[in-house]
Design an enzyme around this catalytic site. Structure first.
Site, PDB file in Angstrom:
ATOM      1  N   ARG A 102       5.586  13.903  -1.485  1.00 39.82           N
ATOM      2  CA  ARG A 102       4.154  13.667  -1.745  1.00 39.82           C
ATOM      3  C   ARG A 102       3.503  15.025  -1.903  1.00 39.82           C
ATOM      4  O   ARG A 102       3.505  15.827  -0.964  1.00 39.82           O
ATOM      5  CB  ARG A 102       3.522  12.888  -0.588  1.00 39.82           C
ATOM      6  CG  ARG A 102       2.017  12.927  -0.610  1.00 39.82           C
ATOM      7  CD  ARG A 102       1.367  11.938   0.305  1.00 39.82           C
ATOM      8  NE  ARG A 102       1.461  10.592  -0.255  1.00 39.82           N
ATOM      9  CZ  ARG A 102       0.785   9.540   0.197  1.00 39.82           C
ATOM     10  NH1 ARG A 102      -0.028   9.669   1.227  1.00 39.82           N
ATOM     11  NH2 ARG A 102       0.922   8.369  -0.377  1.00 39.82           N
ATOM     12  N   HIS A 129       0.943   7.617  -8.893  1.00 46.03           N
ATOM     13  CA  HIS A 129       1.459   7.063  -7.635  1.00 46.03           C
ATOM     14  C   HIS A 129       2.386   5.892  -8.000  1.00 46.03           C
ATOM     15  O   HIS A 129       2.049   4.728  -7.804  1.00 46.03           O
ATOM     16  CB  HIS A 129       0.291   6.607  -6.763  1.00 46.03           C
ATOM     17  CG  HIS A 129       0.626   6.388  -5.314  1.00 46.03           C
ATOM     18  ND1 HIS A 129       1.907   6.527  -4.804  1.00 46.03           N
ATOM     19  CD2 HIS A 129      -0.167   6.040  -4.255  1.00 46.03           C
ATOM     20  CE1 HIS A 129       1.884   6.275  -3.493  1.00 46.03           C
ATOM     21  NE2 HIS A 129       0.644   5.976  -3.143  1.00 46.03           N
ATOM     22  N   GLN A 132       3.388   3.108  -5.456  1.00 50.91           N
ATOM     23  CA  GLN A 132       2.280   2.177  -5.251  1.00 50.91           C
ATOM     24  C   GLN A 132       2.214   1.187  -6.411  1.00 50.91           C
ATOM     25  O   GLN A 132       2.085  -0.024  -6.206  1.00 50.91           O
ATOM     26  CB  GLN A 132       0.964   2.973  -5.158  1.00 50.91           C
ATOM     27  CG  GLN A 132      -0.241   2.117  -4.860  1.00 50.91           C
ATOM     28  CD  GLN A 132      -0.196   1.544  -3.455  1.00 50.91           C
ATOM     29  OE1 GLN A 132      -0.024   2.273  -2.487  1.00 50.91           O
ATOM     30  NE2 GLN A 132      -0.342   0.231  -3.335  1.00 50.91           N
ATOM     31  N   ASP A 225      -9.867   1.755  -5.370  1.00 49.92           N
ATOM     32  CA  ASP A 225      -9.267   2.821  -4.566  1.00 49.92           C
ATOM     33  C   ASP A 225     -10.410   3.728  -4.106  1.00 49.92           C
ATOM     34  O   ASP A 225     -11.540   3.632  -4.618  1.00 49.92           O
ATOM     35  CB  ASP A 225      -8.237   3.585  -5.432  1.00 49.92           C
ATOM     36  CG  ASP A 225      -7.509   4.694  -4.668  1.00 49.92           C
ATOM     37  OD1 ASP A 225      -7.549   4.702  -3.421  1.00 49.92           O
ATOM     38  OD2 ASP A 225      -6.894   5.567  -5.334  1.00 49.92           O
ATOM     39  N   CYS A 265      -5.018   0.018  -2.650  1.00 51.64           N
ATOM     40  CA  CYS A 265      -3.775   0.666  -2.197  1.00 51.64           C
ATOM     41  C   CYS A 265      -3.852   1.082  -0.734  1.00 51.64           C
ATOM     42  O   CYS A 265      -2.813   1.272  -0.103  1.00 51.64           O
ATOM     43  CB  CYS A 265      -3.472   1.871  -3.081  1.00 51.64           C
ATOM     44  SG  CYS A 265      -4.828   3.060  -3.115  1.00 51.64           S
ATOM     45  N   ARG A 293       4.977  -2.248  -0.276  1.00 55.77           N
ATOM     46  CA  ARG A 293       5.442  -0.868  -0.485  1.00 55.77           C
ATOM     47  C   ARG A 293       6.894  -0.752  -0.024  1.00 55.77           C
ATOM     48  O   ARG A 293       7.737  -0.140  -0.673  1.00 55.77           O
ATOM     49  CB  ARG A 293       4.556   0.106   0.306  1.00 55.77           C
ATOM     50  CG  ARG A 293       3.172   0.312  -0.266  1.00 55.77           C
ATOM     51  CD  ARG A 293       3.207   1.014  -1.610  1.00 55.77           C
ATOM     52  NE  ARG A 293       3.868   2.306  -1.528  1.00 55.77           N
ATOM     53  CZ  ARG A 293       3.300   3.439  -1.105  1.00 55.77           C
ATOM     54  NH1 ARG A 293       2.013   3.442  -0.773  1.00 55.77           N
ATOM     55  NH2 ARG A 293       3.978   4.577  -1.056  1.00 55.77           N
TER      56      ARG A 293
HETATM   57  N1   CP Z   1      -1.279   3.750  -0.246  1.00 58.43           N
HETATM   58  C1   CP Z   1      -0.693   4.830   0.293  1.00 58.43           C
HETATM   59  O1   CP Z   1       0.034   5.588  -0.355  1.00 58.43           O
HETATM   60  O2   CP Z   1      -0.947   4.993   1.621  1.00 58.43           O
HETATM   61  P1   CP Z   1      -0.626   6.288   2.488  1.00 58.43           P
HETATM   62  O3   CP Z   1      -1.463   7.412   1.925  1.00 58.43           O
HETATM   63  O4   CP Z   1      -1.016   5.943   3.898  1.00 58.43           O
HETATM   64  O5   CP Z   1       0.830   6.603   2.376  1.00 58.43           O
HETATM   65  N1  NVA Z   2      -6.158   8.079  -4.793  1.00 54.83           N
HETATM   66  C1  NVA Z   2      -5.798   8.191  -3.401  1.00 54.83           C
HETATM   67  C2  NVA Z   2      -4.638   7.312  -3.081  1.00 54.83           C
HETATM   68  C3  NVA Z   2      -4.217   7.317  -1.644  1.00 54.83           C
HETATM   69  C4  NVA Z   2      -3.017   6.473  -1.389  1.00 54.83           C
HETATM   70  C5  NVA Z   2      -5.491   9.644  -3.070  1.00 54.83           C
HETATM   71  O1  NVA Z   2      -4.823  10.306  -3.872  1.00 54.83           O
HETATM   72  O2  NVA Z   2      -5.910  10.114  -2.020  1.00 54.83           O
END
Ligand code: CP
Ligand code: NVA
Length: 306
Positions: A102, A129, A132, A225, A265, A293
């Site tokens: 990530r 993502h 997701q 989101d 999400c 997920r």
């Molecule tokens: N939706 C998602 O990716 O959640 P987290 O940021 O908690 O991993």
């Molecule tokens: N768009 C959000 C998604 C989190 C899962 C971010 O990048 O923070």
């Protein structure tokens, strides 16, 4: 397939195949069984940003498949700071059988993949993502059936990483996709162009608009989101003001189909992009979506590392 970095890298058949495998693995898990497809294998989890779902669903997914996961926090590896991204990939891939990362810059997950000897999975970047997205189409299929032709997914809010993966998934699978948000926060042009290319083959109808009513009419799924993604914290106050008219609340949801599903999400900022009434109301599929997920990622892990 060597890595899982972007839904746009998949053919429609590959995407369908992943979804079908996820459905199978989920069914097996619900029946109380798991196949140790990854017995003795280890997944390294590299995080530059916080997480609940991504970390826990990958760790539990690996346990279900007979393997294990190693959590590496933002303070340990310090990707690109303590050590260059190619060197992290070279070293880490000597120890583990797969890497989930990530990151902030999408280029970093691409570089990890380039220099890694083992498969790399994108667990969110500033660009997209895909894990997701895969879980979200699993959720949509479970609720609306396998045939998504003529079904409509509406995304309300920021043209961000999550919206990007949803556009790619919908346009590959032949589902209609609409996005509505404030001017200046639309999906990037190159993302939209790629979505249009997929749609030309699949038959998806695509719509980008600033008009909420137009976007939500006839929607089978409404998705939102956060207005401020991780890494944009200094813009938070301004974004709350700009995005306020684009809140997903019960009045807005009432303009979609009567059996619409409400998606997010997560994490949700209740009272901002979504209300308690929607999160906890009869249309919400939020918790099953979060569970998915794990099932979707087990399919990714089995395909890449099995
Ligand atoms: N939706 C998602 O990716 O959640 P987290 O940021 O908690 O991993
Ligand atoms: N768009 C959000 C998604 C989190 C899962 C971010 O990048 O923070």
């Amino acid at each position: 397939m060597n890595h899982f970095l972007d839904l746009a890298d998949l053919t429609p058949d590959e995407l369908r195949g992943m979804l079908n495998l996820a459905l199978e693995l989920k069914k097996e898990w619900k029946a109380g069984g798991n196949h140790p497809l990854l017995k003795g294998k280890t997944l390294g989890l590299v995080f530059q940003k916080p997480s609940l779902r991504t970390r826990v669903s990958f760790e539990m997914g690996m346990i279900h498949l007979g393997g294990q996961a190693l959590y590496l926090s933002p303070f340990e590896i310090k990707l690109g700071e303590r050590e260059s991204v190619p060197d992290v990939a070279r070293v880490l891939s000597r120890y583990v059988d797969g890497i989930m990362a990530r990151v902030f810059a999408h280029a970093d997950v691409l570089t990890l993949a380039e220099y890694s000897r083992v498969p790399v999975i994108n667990g969110l970047s500033d660009y997209n993502h895909p894990c997701q997205g895969l879980a979200d189409f699993l959720t949509i299929i479970e609720n609306k059936g396998q045939d998504l032709k003529g079904r409509k997914l509406t995304f309300i809010g920021d043209g961000n990483n999550v919206a990007t993966s949803l556009l790619f998934g919908a346009s590959l699978l032949g589902m209609d996709f609409a996005i509505a948000g404030p001017q200046g926060y639309e999906l990037p042009n190159d993302v939209w162009t790629l979505g249009q290319k997929f749609a030309a083959t699949s038959g998806s109808q695509l719509l980008a608009t600033n008009d909420l009513g137009e976007a939500i009419a006839g929607a089978d799924a409404v998705y939102t989101d956060v207005w401020t993604s991780m890494g944009q914290e200094e813009e938070a106050q301004e974004r709350v003001r700009i995005f306020q008219p684009y809140q997903v609340n019960q009045e807005l949801l009432a303009q979609a189909k009567p059996d619409v599903i409400a998606m997010h999400c997560l994490p949700a900022h209740r009272g901002h992009e979504i209300t308690d009434g929607v999160c906890d109301g009869p249309h919400s599929v939020l918790w099953g979506q979060a569970e998915n997920r794990m099932h979707a990622q087990k399919a990714i892990l089995a395909k890449l590392m099995g």
